[in-house]
Design a protein around this motif. Sequence first.
Motif, PDB file in Angstrom:
ATOM      1  N   ASN A 101     -27.149  -9.160  24.302  1.00  0.00           N
ATOM      2  CA  ASN A 101     -27.532  -8.818  22.926  1.00  0.00           C
ATOM      3  C   ASN A 101     -26.585  -7.725  22.415  1.00  0.00           C
ATOM      4  OD1 ASN A 101     -29.270  -9.449  20.740  1.00  0.00           O
ATOM      5  ND2 ASN A 101     -30.569  -7.680  21.189  1.00  0.00           N
ATOM      6  N   ASP A 102     -27.065  -6.705  21.789  1.00  0.00           N
ATOM      7  CA  ASP A 102     -26.221  -5.738  21.090  1.00  0.00           C
ATOM      8  C   ASP A 102     -25.236  -4.994  22.012  1.00  0.00           C
ATOM      9  OD1 ASP A 102     -25.377  -4.423  18.837  1.00  0.00           O
ATOM     10  OD2 ASP A 102     -27.304  -3.512  18.389  1.00  0.00           O
ATOM     11  N   ASN A 147     -31.100  -3.306  22.592  1.00  0.00           N
ATOM     12  CA  ASN A 147     -30.630  -3.330  21.208  1.00  0.00           C
ATOM     13  C   ASN A 147     -29.746  -2.141  20.881  1.00  0.00           C
ATOM     14  OD1 ASN A 147     -30.706  -5.249  19.111  1.00  0.00           O
ATOM     15  ND2 ASN A 147     -32.889  -5.535  19.491  1.00  0.00           N
ATOM     16  N   GLY A 198     -30.829  -2.821  15.565  1.00  0.00           N
ATOM     17  CA  GLY A 198     -29.514  -2.193  15.682  1.00  0.00           C
ATOM     18  C   GLY A 198     -29.461  -0.869  14.935  1.00  0.00           C
ATOM     19  N   THR A 239     -31.439  -6.639  10.839  1.00  0.00           N
ATOM     20  CA  THR A 239     -31.140  -6.592  12.273  1.00  0.00           C
ATOM     21  C   THR A 239     -30.265  -5.431  12.707  1.00  0.00           C
ATOM     22  OG1 THR A 239     -29.284  -8.071  11.883  1.00  0.00           O
ATOM     23  CG2 THR A 239     -31.353  -9.094  12.594  1.00  0.00           C
TER      24      THR A 239
HETATM   25 ZN   LIG Z   1     -30.237  -6.370  17.573  1.00  0.00          ZN
END
Ligand SMILES: [Zn+2]
Length: 291
Positions: A101-102, A147, A198, A239
Motif C-alpha cells: 500500500n502507501d 498507510n 494518506g 485517500t
Molecule cells: Zn492510503
Amino acid sequence: MKAQAIYNVPRSILGEGPVWDDRLNALYWVDIIGGKVHGLKDNRVDTVFQINDFVTCVALTSNPNYLLVTLKDRVVLVDVNARSIVKTLAKVDEPSTNRLNDCKVDAAGRLWFGSMDMNEREPSGSLYVLDPSGTVRKVLSGVTISNGIVWSLDNKFMYYIDSPTRKIMVFRFDLDKGELMNKAMDIDLSRHEGIPDGMTIDSEGYLWVAMYGGGRVLRIDPGKRVVIDEVDVPVSYTTSCTFGGDGLMSLYITTARNYPREVEREGDDGKVFIANTEIRGYTANKYLVNL
Ligand SMILES: [Zn+2]
Ligand SMILES: O=C(O)[C@H](O)[C@@H](O)[C@H](O)[C@H](O)CO
C-alpha cells in the motif's frame, strides 16, 4: 477551505499516492486497482505506466526519468520515457491475501513502504524499508492497513498510520540509521469522520491527513495532537494528499470511487482535487539511484 476537482484528470477506481516532482513541475499518482501511474504536467494528463497488477504507490528517484513503483509484492524501477520496468529492486514475502500500500521516501533517500490485508481485517501487514543499497528490512509487523508515512521537519519523529486504528502513531526517528525508536503518544482521530489514510506535512510542521470516507483532509498540530483546520472535498473517499504547484502552495488530493457498488456512477469521485491552501508544503524526497 474547499477543494475542487481538476476537470481533465481521469477518474481512478482507487486513486492514491500523489507526489509532486519539483524538478519537472509534475504530479504523479496511482490508480491501485486500475494498475496505473498517472502524470499531470502543464495541465496535460498522461498515463506514464500501466501493468496488469496492483500499482500501489509511486515515489521519486534522484533521476527524474525514473520512478519507483510498488506493485502487489514488489518494488520496481520504472523508466518514465520508455514506460516500462527497468528492474525489480525488492520483493517481499507476504500472504497472498495481502498487497503493498502507501510508501514514502525519507530524507536519507530510503523508501518506506507497507502492506495490508486486502480483506482489511487481519493484522498480517508489515512496514519495510528499502535502502539505496538495495537491502530491504522489515521494521514493523502486526499492521492491518499500512498507510500514511511522514517525518517531522527536523526528522526527529516519524508519523505513521495503520488505518483501522483511527490513530496516527508517533515514533522517535533515527535518520542516520533509518530506525524507529520508542513510541510517543498517538494522535487519536476516532472522533472525526472517516478513517485516516494518506498524509503529508507542510513547511510549518503541521500534518495534513486524508480521511477515507470522511470527504476531507484534516490539518493537525502533532505537538498538541489537535485538528486546527480542514479541507472539504465534495466526494467521500479522500485517500491521500501532497503539496505541489507554484511555490508548493496547493494541496493535491486523490480520491477513490465508491467501488465496487457504484463504479459506473457519474461524478467526480476518483478524480484528483486541488485546494489553494496558501500554506507552503515541503519538497518530496528522492530515492537515491545510480543510473
Ligand atoms: Zn492510503
Ligand atoms: O487507500 C488506501 O490506502 C487503501 O489502498 C484502501 O484500500 C483504503 O485504505 C481502505 O480501503 C480503507 O478501508
